[in-house]
Motif scaffolding. Structure first.
Motif, PDB file in Angstrom:
ATOM      1  N   LEU A  14      63.773  47.439 -18.556  1.00 12.81           N
ATOM      2  CA  LEU A  14      65.626  47.268 -18.809  1.00 12.81           C
ATOM      3  C   LEU A  14      66.506  47.596 -20.349  1.00 12.81           C
ATOM      4  O   LEU A  14      65.385  46.735 -21.222  1.00 12.81           O
ATOM      5  CB  LEU A  14      65.580  45.952 -18.264  1.00 12.81           C
ATOM      6  N   GLU A  59      68.653  37.240 -15.162  1.00  7.99           N
ATOM      7  CA  GLU A  59      69.268  39.017 -15.673  1.00  7.99           C
ATOM      8  C   GLU A  59      69.940  39.201 -14.178  1.00  7.99           C
ATOM      9  O   GLU A  59      71.370  39.623 -14.897  1.00  7.99           O
ATOM     10  CB  GLU A  59      67.594  39.845 -15.483  1.00  7.99           C
ATOM     11  N   ASN A  60      70.045  39.108 -13.470  1.00  8.88           N
ATOM     12  CA  ASN A  60      70.980  39.245 -12.484  1.00  8.88           C
ATOM     13  C   ASN A  60      72.558  38.855 -12.097  1.00  8.88           C
ATOM     14  O   ASN A  60      73.360  39.498 -11.922  1.00  8.88           O
ATOM     15  CB  ASN A  60      69.929  38.994 -10.896  1.00  8.88           C
ATOM     16  N   GLY A  94      71.890  46.510 -12.291  1.00 12.05           N
ATOM     17  CA  GLY A  94      70.317  47.209 -13.861  1.00 12.05           C
ATOM     18  C   GLY A  94      69.744  48.743 -13.399  1.00 12.05           C
ATOM     19  O   GLY A  94      68.619  48.675 -13.881  1.00 12.05           O
ATOM     20  N   ASN A 133      64.014  42.636 -11.381  1.00 17.02           N
ATOM     21  CA  ASN A 133      65.383  41.498 -12.825  1.00 17.02           C
ATOM     22  C   ASN A 133      64.701  40.160 -12.252  1.00 17.02           C
ATOM     23  O   ASN A 133      64.172  39.979 -11.200  1.00 17.02           O
ATOM     24  CB  ASN A 133      66.272  41.875 -12.290  1.00 17.02           C
ATOM     25  N   THR A 134      64.757  39.096 -12.999  1.00 15.15           N
ATOM     26  CA  THR A 134      64.919  37.719 -12.617  1.00 15.15           C
ATOM     27  C   THR A 134      66.493  37.484 -12.195  1.00 15.15           C
ATOM     28  O   THR A 134      67.382  37.583 -12.306  1.00 15.15           O
ATOM     29  CB  THR A 134      64.218  36.828 -13.760  1.00 15.15           C
ATOM     30  N   TRP A 137      73.779  47.357 -19.206  1.00 19.68           N
ATOM     31  CA  TRP A 137      72.318  47.258 -19.001  1.00 19.68           C
ATOM     32  C   TRP A 137      71.807  47.886 -17.829  1.00 19.68           C
ATOM     33  O   TRP A 137      72.368  47.966 -16.862  1.00 19.68           O
ATOM     34  CB  TRP A 137      72.243  46.015 -18.655  1.00 19.68           C
ATOM     35  N   ARG A 191      68.195  50.079 -15.646  1.00 24.15           N
ATOM     36  CA  ARG A 191      66.798  50.965 -16.450  1.00 24.15           C
ATOM     37  C   ARG A 191      67.652  52.107 -15.653  1.00 24.15           C
ATOM     38  O   ARG A 191      67.278  52.411 -14.486  1.00 24.15           O
ATOM     39  CB  ARG A 191      66.142  50.421 -15.172  1.00 24.15           C
ATOM     40  N   ASN A 228      64.400  48.528  -4.734  1.00 24.90           N
ATOM     41  CA  ASN A 228      63.020  47.115  -5.373  1.00 24.90           C
ATOM     42  C   ASN A 228      61.881  47.539  -4.834  1.00 24.90           C
ATOM     43  O   ASN A 228      60.578  47.971  -4.865  1.00 24.90           O
ATOM     44  CB  ASN A 228      62.860  45.808  -5.881  1.00 24.90           C
ATOM     45  N   SER A 267      59.740  43.861 -18.707  1.00 23.60           N
ATOM     46  CA  SER A 267      60.413  44.019 -17.790  1.00 23.60           C
ATOM     47  C   SER A 267      60.122  45.637 -17.042  1.00 23.60           C
ATOM     48  O   SER A 267      60.709  45.732 -15.586  1.00 23.60           O
ATOM     49  CB  SER A 267      62.170  44.223 -18.417  1.00 23.60           C
TER      50      SER A 267
END
Ligand SMILES: O=C(O)CCC(=O)C(=O)O
Ligand SMILES: [Fe+2]
Length: 406
Positions: free
Chosen positions: A213, A180-181, A379, A176-177, A126, A128, A390, A171
């Motif tokens: 994502l 997800e992380n 990701g 990322n939530t 996975w 980005r 981020n 996303s």
């Protein structure tokens, strides 16, 4: 052209387009690409390393990928294979891209094709399509997209049915939530609960916004011939030797793309010269030339991109300065036009002392983009690094960058 729901695209970050390739042209396009696959396989075989199998990359790659214009394959394009290029100008591909970008003359940035591997390679990771180390933190992209839409849209257009790609809707507009992380941190090659599998019929396309994502869920030997590339306000293509094989109209269109890029290079140079001259007004005017419809969020994202461009220009002069991480060094040496990195020759537009003055003015922003310690977020197309994944510099606007010159 198909009717296009731009609002839904902006919200979900992707859109399925039926008949991106008109059904009555599908066979023609398949034939053209298959000829190019054969020609690329000859090139890979000839280029193979001593320890490689006879087919070279074709046999070893997880995802053998043709790049129509960024490789020796460009010299193997001809009238027979012209449909592989011309398909990019279809209404349901280029026209749809123009609508989604809100840009009347959307330009093809790259033309590629992803193929199934010779042996099973299973799921990829996975990610980005984002490497903030030489571009910008995710928040910069999000703010820019919310303000005025994406600068770049990317396509997968399978010539045979294809369910490989998964996406996480929405996303592209958030970090990322924690879940997800946790999932990607444990094993980046497994489904994430927020993911949605795309199911595309031959000739359909999925178009998506870059920081979304997404996941190549299975690189199996099932036949895959998926056209891949994108559109922006300008192109990454500069070798137009192939247009002699295209229809006159298509050839003219590609010449237009290159003119658009030359204008963008010029605006980039003007912005950087304004920084050297310490002329804040000329700087914002040059940014408006790069993207007239964007506001402050667009300007600050471009300022971060230009910080990397300035670094690349400085590094092209002797003695190279400053010391930078190896990953950044490798990436910054390659061109990345969608983020205003025009490649190594662009540095020739500036003298060594201009490059030095330019970098002095961007270095404080570079410091703000760095973290105190090496850190990692799953990701991204990035290893652990000393730049923010981020966060953009807090409370920092284009006016602060300009004010820092005095
Ligand atoms: O195989 C796919 O559909 C996705 C490929 C991809 O995400 C990539 O190469 O960045
Ligand atoms: Fe990707």
């Amino acid at each position: 052209m198909s009717s296009v729901d731009r609002d839904r695209f902006l919200e979900e970050g992707y859109l399925i387009v039926k008949e991106a390739v008109p059904r009555d042209k599908l066979e023609l396009v398949r034939t053209a690409y298959e000829k190019l696959v054969d020609r690329q396989r000859e090139i890979w075989s000839a280029e193979r390393a001593p320890d490689d199998p006879p087919g070279g990359q074709w046999e070893t790659a997880r995802q053998p990928r043709l790049n129509l214009t960024g490789s020796p394959l460009v010299d193997r394009l001809d009238r027979e294979t012209a449909p592989a290029v011309e398909v990019w100008l279809e209404e349901n591909i280029r026209g749809v891209s123009s609508t989604l970008l809100d840009e009347p003359t959307a330009a093809v940035t790259q033309m590629m094709m992803m193929c199934s591997p010779v042996r099973d390679h299973g799921p990829a990771q996975w990610h980005r399509d984002l490497h903030p180390i030489d571009t910008a933190p995710l928040q910069g992209y999000i703010d820019d997209i919310v303000e005025a839409g994406p600068r770049y849209v990317q396509w997968n257009i399978p010539l045979y049915d294809d369910s490989v790609l998964w996406v996480v809707p929405g996303s592209h507009l958030r970090f990322n939530t924690p879940e997800e992380n946790a999932v990607m941190g444990a094993d980046p090659c497994q489904p994430v609960p927020s993911g949605v599998q795309t199911h595309l019929e031959a000739g359909d396309g999925v178009v998506y916004i870059l920081p979304i994502l997404h996941w190549g869920s299975n690189y199996s030997t099932l036949l895959r011939r998926t056209v891949h590339g994108g559109f922006s306000t300008h192109t990454g293509i500069d070798d137009l030797s192939f247009i002699q094989h295209l229809s006159q109209q298509a050839a003219d269109t590609f010449e237009g793309f290159v003119e658009q890029s030359n204008d963008m290079r010029q605006h980039t140079e003007s912005a950087l010269r304004a920084v050297i001259a310490g002329n804040g007004r000329a700087y914002t005017e040059a940014l408006d030339g790069l993207h007239r419809k964007r506001g402050e969020k667009g300007r600050i994202l471009s300022t971060v991109f230009l910080c990397k461009t300035a670094l690349s220009i400085r590094l092209s002069k002797e003695p190279p300065f400053p010391e930078i991480p190896e990953d950044l060094d490798r990436r910054i040496r390659g061109a990345h036009p969608i983020t205003l990195n025009w490649g190594s020759e662009f540095g020739d537009r500036f003298t060594a002392s201009e490059a030095e003055a330019l970098w002095e003015r961007f270095a404080p922003l570079d410091t703000l983009l760095r973290t105190a310690e090496e850190q990692f977020v799953p990701g991204f197309q990035s290893d652990p690094m000393i730049y923010h994944f981020n966060d953009m510099p807090s409370n920092y606007a284009t006016s602060d960058f300009i004010a820092s010159w005095y």
